[in-house]
Design an enzyme around this catalytic site. Sequence first.
Site, PDB file in Angstrom:
ATOM      1  N   LYS A   1      77.258  10.844 -72.181  1.00 44.00           N
ATOM      2  CA  LYS A   1      76.102  11.708 -73.692  1.00 44.00           C
ATOM      3  C   LYS A   1      75.460  10.495 -73.994  1.00 44.00           C
ATOM      4  CE  LYS A   1      77.665  15.505 -71.113  1.00 44.00           C
ATOM      5  NZ  LYS A   1      77.288  16.028 -69.585  1.00 44.00           N
TER       6      LYS A   1
ATOM      7  N   ASP B   1      74.484  10.741 -68.874  1.00 46.46           N
ATOM      8  CA  ASP B   1      73.777  12.069 -69.417  1.00 46.46           C
ATOM      9  C   ASP B   1      73.457  12.267 -70.296  1.00 46.46           C
ATOM     10  OD1 ASP B   1      73.105  14.859 -69.227  1.00 46.46           O
ATOM     11  OD2 ASP B   1      75.201  15.327 -69.130  1.00 46.46           O
TER      12      ASP B   1
ATOM     13  N   GLU C   1      71.883  11.352 -65.548  1.00 42.66           N
ATOM     14  CA  GLU C   1      71.516  13.395 -65.574  1.00 42.66           C
ATOM     15  C   GLU C   1      70.518  13.601 -66.501  1.00 42.66           C
ATOM     16  OE1 GLU C   1      74.758  15.576 -63.935  1.00 42.66           O
ATOM     17  OE2 GLU C   1      74.369  15.884 -65.567  1.00 42.66           O
TER      18      GLU C   1
ATOM     19  N   ASP D   1      70.405  18.602 -63.517  1.00 41.51           N
ATOM     20  CA  ASP D   1      70.932  19.923 -63.915  1.00 41.51           C
ATOM     21  C   ASP D   1      70.389  20.609 -65.055  1.00 41.51           C
ATOM     22  OD1 ASP D   1      71.574  18.186 -66.759  1.00 41.51           O
ATOM     23  OD2 ASP D   1      74.108  18.946 -66.574  1.00 41.51           O
TER      24      ASP D   1
ATOM     25  N   LYS E   1      75.450  23.732 -61.874  1.00 46.25           N
ATOM     26  CA  LYS E   1      76.369  24.422 -63.048  1.00 46.25           C
ATOM     27  C   LYS E   1      76.220  26.309 -62.499  1.00 46.25           C
ATOM     28  CE  LYS E   1      76.969  21.924 -67.454  1.00 46.25           C
ATOM     29  NZ  LYS E   1      76.107  20.479 -66.885  1.00 46.25           N
TER      30      LYS E   1
HETATM   31 MG    MG Z   1      74.051  17.071 -67.682  1.00 45.82          MG
END
Ligand code: MG
Length: 369
Positions: free
Chosen positions: A165, A193, A218, A241, A265
């Site tokens: 992240k 991400d 991402e 996402d 997801k």
């Molecule tokens: Mg993600």
Amino acid sequence: MKITQISVYQVDLPLEHPYWLSGGRLKFEVLDATLVKLETDAGITGWGEGTPWGHTYVPAHGPGIRAGLETMARFVLGLDPRRVLDVERAMDLALPGHLYAKSPVDMACWDIAGQAAELPIADLMGGGSRTPRPIASSVGAKTVGETRAVLQRYRDRGYVAHSVKIGGDVERDVARIRDVEAHRAPGEIILYDVNRGWSRQQALRVMRATEDLRVMFEQPGETLDDIAAIRPLHAAPVSIDECLVTLQDATRAAREGLAEVFGIKLNRVGGLTRAARMRDIALAHGIDMFVMATGGSVLADAEALHLAATVPDHACHAVWACQDMLTVDIADGRGPRNRDGHLHLPERPGLGVAPDEGALGDPVAVYAL
Ligand code: MG
């Protein structure tokens, strides 16, 4: 077969380590899980789960799931759970939108349909691969040193895929990416991400400064428009996402070439039924996938694993085991678990795992025919 009763449970799932979402904007310590038990007149029971990744990740929250279920329950009771499209349409008529609230009901219907057919859900959907799926870690950290330490914790558990992240501070992001790449083990799958944590200008600064590394990012912006706007100005592969919610989002991203990878997801897109359509759009456009829940117990991980098993091996990068981040286990060790960094498809009919009801306490709501 008819759905005769819907029982709703609320469970707190504490995280083993407090979690900072990209850039340290958001900190989570406990997830608010909603478990749904569907009972039928055939004696088959199905389970669904809706666990948002905190209340501040995407527009989804635990109390919203339970309120949505209260609104939709009387439209779902009496339906045949094996007819997932009927259930989907009934929920859409009762409550437009609110996809995340519908996901646990859809999941429980697939669990029942699989048990009735005596097939794992993935096989009922047309055929599940038995190739174990690599589990992506979720590395919520701030500094170079912390990132190294968290990655090592996952490597020690056998993980070969990592979602690191980032987002928020350009210099720190570049430093962390360069350090992770310098220590990348052979064969590791690593995704950076951003979780929407950059402005367009911040995105371009990091993506250009790391262009030599050819790493994948991402959700490097808030919306599909943001991602489209910077797309011609950098060379990095992109996964989306959070802004991949509806089928229309998926078709736009596919046709306009906005992403090489979809992070599907299931809870965000409305469950297995809708996620399977998104999978097909991805496959039709040469787009690879990460398939996971938004969070939760082994039940949520198992549902995502069934969909991941219906993606051809070469197109499925990784799944997630949020269960590994929790201090409680509502299924007492049953269901798909981390084995050398991979999840193996359960062979039992349906979802392949049910919770230990004793661990759930009393239902917070019961709706019956
Ligand atoms: Mg993600």
